[in-house]
Design a protein around this motif. Structure first.
Motif, PDB file in Angstrom:
ATOM      1  N   ALA A   1      15.027  50.573  79.061  1.00  0.00           N
ATOM      2  CA  ALA A   1      14.196  51.063  80.173  1.00  0.00           C
ATOM      3  C   ALA A   1      13.364  52.260  79.710  1.00  0.00           C
ATOM      4  CB  ALA A   1      15.093  51.453  81.350  1.00  0.00           C
ATOM      5  N   GLY A   2      14.005  53.188  78.972  1.00  0.00           N
ATOM      6  CA  GLY A   2      13.281  54.368  78.468  1.00  0.00           C
ATOM      7  C   GLY A   2      12.174  53.955  77.510  1.00  0.00           C
ATOM      8  N   ALA A   3      12.479  52.989  76.644  1.00  0.00           N
ATOM      9  CA  ALA A   3      11.494  52.561  75.650  1.00  0.00           C
ATOM     10  C   ALA A   3      10.282  51.922  76.324  1.00  0.00           C
ATOM     11  CB  ALA A   3      12.134  51.587  74.674  1.00  0.00           C
ATOM     12  N   LEU A   4      10.542  51.184  77.414  1.00  0.00           N
ATOM     13  CA  LEU A   4       9.416  50.571  78.140  1.00  0.00           C
ATOM     14  C   LEU A   4       8.466  51.640  78.654  1.00  0.00           C
ATOM     15  CD1 LEU A   4      10.563  47.635  80.445  1.00  0.00           C
ATOM     16  CD2 LEU A   4       8.722  47.680  78.754  1.00  0.00           C
ATOM     17  N   LEU A   5       9.062  52.690  79.261  1.00  0.00           N
ATOM     18  CA  LEU A   5       8.238  53.795  79.775  1.00  0.00           C
ATOM     19  C   LEU A   5       7.391  54.401  78.651  1.00  0.00           C
ATOM     20  CD1 LEU A   5      10.573  55.943  82.078  1.00  0.00           C
ATOM     21  CD2 LEU A   5       8.523  54.663  82.706  1.00  0.00           C
ATOM     22  N   CYS A   6       8.049  54.630  77.503  1.00  0.00           N
ATOM     23  CA  CYS A   6       7.335  55.273  76.391  1.00  0.00           C
ATOM     24  C   CYS A   6       6.263  54.353  75.815  1.00  0.00           C
ATOM     25  CB  CYS A   6       8.315  55.663  75.287  1.00  0.00           C
ATOM     26  SG  CYS A   6       9.420  56.968  75.784  1.00  0.00           S
TER      27      CYS A   6
ATOM     28  N   SER B   1      20.405  61.447  72.745  1.00  0.00           N
ATOM     29  CA  SER B   1      20.346  60.323  71.803  1.00  0.00           C
ATOM     30  C   SER B   1      19.612  59.146  72.444  1.00  0.00           C
ATOM     31  CB  SER B   1      21.747  59.915  71.344  1.00  0.00           C
ATOM     32  OG  SER B   1      22.469  59.351  72.419  1.00  0.00           O
ATOM     33  N   LEU B   2      19.829  58.954  73.753  1.00  0.00           N
ATOM     34  CA  LEU B   2      19.149  57.828  74.419  1.00  0.00           C
ATOM     35  C   LEU B   2      17.658  58.119  74.617  1.00  0.00           C
ATOM     36  CD1 LEU B   2      22.020  56.925  76.898  1.00  0.00           C
ATOM     37  CD2 LEU B   2      21.235  55.559  74.955  1.00  0.00           C
ATOM     38  N   LEU B   3      17.352  59.417  74.859  1.00  0.00           N
ATOM     39  CA  LEU B   3      15.927  59.798  74.985  1.00  0.00           C
ATOM     40  C   LEU B   3      15.197  59.541  73.666  1.00  0.00           C
ATOM     41  CD1 LEU B   3      15.687  63.292  76.777  1.00  0.00           C
ATOM     42  CD2 LEU B   3      14.907  61.076  77.597  1.00  0.00           C
ATOM     43  N   ILE B   4      15.828  59.997  72.567  1.00  0.00           N
ATOM     44  CA  ILE B   4      15.166  59.826  71.263  1.00  0.00           C
ATOM     45  C   ILE B   4      15.031  58.344  70.926  1.00  0.00           C
ATOM     46  CG2 ILE B   4      15.322  60.301  68.776  1.00  0.00           C
ATOM     47  CD1 ILE B   4      16.628  62.917  69.386  1.00  0.00           C
ATOM     48  N   LEU B   5      16.083  57.613  71.212  1.00  0.00           N
ATOM     49  CA  LEU B   5      16.041  56.179  70.933  1.00  0.00           C
ATOM     50  C   LEU B   5      14.854  55.521  71.642  1.00  0.00           C
ATOM     51  CD1 LEU B   5      17.638  54.109  69.388  1.00  0.00           C
ATOM     52  CD2 LEU B   5      19.133  53.812  71.350  1.00  0.00           C
ATOM     53  N   SER B   6      14.558  56.012  72.853  1.00  0.00           N
ATOM     54  CA  SER B   6      13.467  55.410  73.631  1.00  0.00           C
ATOM     55  C   SER B   6      12.110  55.573  72.947  1.00  0.00           C
ATOM     56  CB  SER B   6      13.378  56.060  75.020  1.00  0.00           C
ATOM     57  OG  SER B   6      14.600  55.959  75.666  1.00  0.00           O
ATOM     58  N   PHE B   7      11.760  56.804  72.536  1.00  0.00           N
ATOM     59  CA  PHE B   7      10.409  56.931  71.962  1.00  0.00           C
ATOM     60  C   PHE B   7      10.375  56.505  70.495  1.00  0.00           C
ATOM     61  CE2 PHE B   7      10.579  60.641  69.254  1.00  0.00           C
ATOM     62  CZ  PHE B   7      11.535  61.482  69.810  1.00  0.00           C
ATOM     63  N   TYR B   8      11.513  56.664  69.827  1.00  0.00           N
ATOM     64  CA  TYR B   8      11.592  56.288  68.410  1.00  0.00           C
ATOM     65  C   TYR B   8      11.344  54.786  68.243  1.00  0.00           C
ATOM     66  CZ  TYR B   8      13.608  57.338  63.742  1.00  0.00           C
ATOM     67  OH  TYR B   8      13.832  57.559  62.407  1.00  0.00           O
ATOM     68  N   SER B   9      11.871  54.010  69.192  1.00  0.00           N
ATOM     69  CA  SER B   9      11.724  52.555  69.086  1.00  0.00           C
ATOM     70  C   SER B   9      10.267  52.133  69.215  1.00  0.00           C
ATOM     71  CB  SER B   9      12.502  51.849  70.202  1.00  0.00           C
ATOM     72  OG  SER B   9      13.802  52.287  70.196  1.00  0.00           O
ATOM     73  N   VAL B  10       9.484  52.937  69.951  1.00  0.00           N
ATOM     74  CA  VAL B  10       8.071  52.587  70.093  1.00  0.00           C
ATOM     75  C   VAL B  10       7.381  52.703  68.736  1.00  0.00           C
ATOM     76  CG1 VAL B  10       5.889  53.255  71.184  1.00  0.00           C
ATOM     77  CG2 VAL B  10       8.030  53.386  72.469  1.00  0.00           C
ATOM     78  N   VAL B  11       7.644  53.806  68.036  1.00  0.00           N
ATOM     79  CA  VAL B  11       7.009  54.000  66.730  1.00  0.00           C
ATOM     80  C   VAL B  11       7.538  52.950  65.748  1.00  0.00           C
ATOM     81  CG1 VAL B  11       6.536  55.667  64.902  1.00  0.00           C
ATOM     82  CG2 VAL B  11       6.854  56.464  67.239  1.00  0.00           C
ATOM     83  N   ALA B  12       8.839  52.672  65.854  1.00  0.00           N
ATOM     84  CA  ALA B  12       9.402  51.625  64.983  1.00  0.00           C
ATOM     85  C   ALA B  12       8.720  50.290  65.292  1.00  0.00           C
ATOM     86  CB  ALA B  12      10.906  51.530  65.175  1.00  0.00           C
ATOM     87  N   GLY B  13       8.380  50.073  66.574  1.00  0.00           N
ATOM     88  CA  GLY B  13       7.665  48.853  66.956  1.00  0.00           C
ATOM     89  C   GLY B  13       6.296  48.791  66.272  1.00  0.00           C
ATOM     90  N   TRP B  14       5.639  49.933  66.121  1.00  0.00           N
ATOM     91  CA  TRP B  14       4.345  49.935  65.418  1.00  0.00           C
ATOM     92  C   TRP B  14       4.528  49.449  63.982  1.00  0.00           C
ATOM     93  CZ3 TRP B  14       2.806  55.692  66.833  1.00  0.00           C
ATOM     94  CH2 TRP B  14       2.565  55.768  68.218  1.00  0.00           C
ATOM     95  N   THR B  15       5.679  49.792  63.381  1.00  0.00           N
ATOM     96  CA  THR B  15       5.866  49.353  61.984  1.00  0.00           C
ATOM     97  C   THR B  15       5.933  47.823  61.908  1.00  0.00           C
ATOM     98  OG1 THR B  15       8.293  49.430  61.992  1.00  0.00           O
ATOM     99  CG2 THR B  15       7.170  51.450  61.363  1.00  0.00           C
ATOM    100  N   VAL B  16       6.441  47.195  62.979  1.00  0.00           N
ATOM    101  CA  VAL B  16       6.474  45.719  62.986  1.00  0.00           C
ATOM    102  C   VAL B  16       5.047  45.196  63.059  1.00  0.00           C
ATOM    103  CG1 VAL B  16       7.318  43.668  64.180  1.00  0.00           C
ATOM    104  CG2 VAL B  16       8.662  45.762  64.238  1.00  0.00           C
ATOM    105  N   GLU B  17       4.280  45.778  63.977  1.00  0.00           N
ATOM    106  CA  GLU B  17       2.881  45.343  64.148  1.00  0.00           C
ATOM    107  C   GLU B  17       2.113  45.504  62.834  1.00  0.00           C
ATOM    108  OE1 GLU B  17       1.341  44.409  67.475  1.00  0.00           O
ATOM    109  OE2 GLU B  17       0.096  43.584  65.881  1.00  0.00           O
ATOM    110  N   TYR B  18       2.311  46.642  62.195  1.00  0.00           N
ATOM    111  CA  TYR B  18       1.591  46.917  60.954  1.00  0.00           C
ATOM    112  C   TYR B  18       2.068  46.030  59.795  1.00  0.00           C
ATOM    113  CZ  TYR B  18      -1.307  50.801  62.461  1.00  0.00           C
ATOM    114  OH  TYR B  18      -2.277  51.550  63.062  1.00  0.00           O
TER     115      TYR B  18
END
Ligand code: PFF
Length: 455
Positions: free
Chosen positions: A359-364, A104-121
């Motif tokens: 920390a995971g999200a930063l890496l991703c 769950s923490l692994l998924i949260l890490s990369f998922y948040s990056v894509v969710a971050g793109w939705t903010v940018e967009y």
């Protein structure tokens, strides 16, 4: 929100109405997995054949594992590790529980990056930085410009911040209210964009790509991808649905909720396919673009709509919110574990998860910028986290869950918690038990062997 007092783990929150329980479960299932991940996986793996395999996995593996998780959650009213331990699953159960928490923490890490793109967009659409009138509203370069630098890392962390702020507020209130409103609105918007797809010149090609299967495209990596997508999209194999079911009231019907969730979730994925692929063919893009596909294609879709900027802004905001309803369920897995098993206060458990996921999200996030060249097994951190969690951990978690419920707890357990009352529902429970005992373990095992080249 009401309280349930007879749980082994003390007073636990429960969802206030049956509708809220369903909406929240669908809210967990529907998210970036349907709108971002499904089209890109289908694009990479040949379209129609992928869709058929994915739907078969949803029916044969997804619904049974979903019911198994629901029953375990209802029976134990506990987090994933607690549930396996209360049901005396021994070491394999402990392994599956901890695997769920880590995944769950692994998924949260990369998922948040894509969710971050939705903010940018959303912001770029709102401010007009996405120029929908230009001949090339957004090619790959624009995607890189928008998402590559520190800004997108900032949005990733901002998204995680919103997520954990909601988590600090408790389980049901915020999530419930958001899902009740958000899911129907998102659905309507997708239907509108779908209708628009049929006005594009490439609609026939796009629809053929996603609906006419070319079975020569079926291969081990495609099967693994379709199975991983079914698990990811239904939030299965890591105890998310188990944890949610532990908050269901006694009146929530588990088998019916499982089918409703699977049908709505698959419908959203198919709608996303019908939106994306006609645009891909109309604008001569490649369906095989990978994780960036949807973000490259959608601006073209909006460029064809009257008031495209407004629709784009609305859509990306909704996508951001749909991501939130999914990430709250992911976060709840680890938070419930830390607070119930590790005896942390809910606040401390939330902050601990926020730190690890941050920390995971930063890496991703840096995988799309300065750390793009840093690869393990040929994959960037972002791709590695996604591959390991979706294609390995979730199916493995589902395997253990279905074997445990199907073989150890068996039919009496299912009958008790799925509450079959008519001959028809009894037959349905029989089908679910059969799938848990035979179909799920065999299929998952064979696909694993197949994908590592043993079979
Ligand atoms: N099912 C979510 C989606 O399709 O976006 C992703 C997800 C949510 C996976 C919750 C796992 C989970 F526990």
């Amino acid at each position: 929100m009401t309280k349930h007092s007879s749980s082994p783990s003390g007073n636990r929150a429960v969802f206030s109405t049956r509708f809220a329980a369903v909406a929240t479960t669908v809210g967990s299932a529907v998210g970036l997995g349907n709108i971002w991940r499904f089209p890109y996986e289908a694009g990479v793996h040949g379209g129609g054949a992928f869709l058929i395999c994915y739907l078969a996995f949803v029916m044969l593996i997804g619904v049974p594992v979903l019911c198994a998780e629901f029953c375990m959650g209802r029976a134990t009213r506990s987090n994933i590790v607690g549930a396996y331990s209360r049901l005396k699953a021994g070491k394999p159960g402990l392994f599956a529980g901890l695997l769920g928490v880590v995944s769950s923490l692994l998924i949260l890490s990369f998922y948040s990056v894509v969710a971050g793109w939705t903010v940018e967009y959303s912001l770029a659409s709102l401010t007009g930085a996405l120029d929908f009138s230009a001949a090339d509203p957004m090619g790959h370069d624009r995607f890189a410009v928008l998402t590559g630098g520190w800004r997108s890392t900032l949005w990733t962390l901002l998204f995680l911040g919103c997520n954990f702020a909601i988590m600090l507020g408790g389980v049901t209130k915020g999530i419930e209210r958001m899902s009740n409103v958000l899911m129907p609105v998102l659905f309507l918007l997708l239907i509108l964009f779908c209708v628009n797809s049929f006005t594009l010149s490439g609609w026939r090609q796009g629809v053929a790509f996603i609906f006419s299967p070319d079975f020569s495209k079926v291969n081990p990596s495609m099967l693994l991808g379709a199975m991983g997508q079914a698990f990811f999209s239904l939030s299965l194999g890591l105890g998310g649905m188990m944890t949610y079911a532990s908050y269901f009231s006694k009146t929530t019907r588990l088998a019916r909720t499982a089918v409703t969730t699977a049908v709505l979730d698959s419908a959203v994925a198919i709608l996303a396919g019908v939106i994306i692929f006609p645009a891909v063919f109309t604008f001569n893009l490649s369906p095989e673009a990978g994780p960036t596909l949807v973000f490259e294609v959608l601006p073209y879709v909006f460029s064809q709509l009257p008031a495209g900027r407004m629709w784009a802004t609305l859509f990306f905001i909704l996508l951001f919110l749909a991501s939130l309803t999914s990430t709250v369920s992911m976060s709840e897995i680890a938070i419930a574990y830390f607070s119930e098993e590790r005896r942390m206060s809910r606040r401390k458990a939330t902050l601990t998860c926020a730190l690890i996921a941050g920390a995971g999200a930063l890496l991703c996030a840096l995988s799309f910028g300065p750390a793009a060249g840093f690869k393990v097994c040929g994959m960037t951190m972002f791709n590695l986290f996604d591959y390991v969690a979706s294609n390995i951990s979730l199916p493995l978690g589902g395997f253990i869950c279905s074997v445990f419920v199907g073989w150890k707890l068996r039919s009496p357990f299912l009958n008790r918690y799925l509450q079959p009352v008519t001959p028809l529902t009894r037959a349905y429970t029989g089908y679910l038990g059969f799938c848990m005992r035979w179909v799920c373990p065999t299929a998952i095992f064979l696909i694993f062997l197949n994908s590592i080249g043993i079979l």
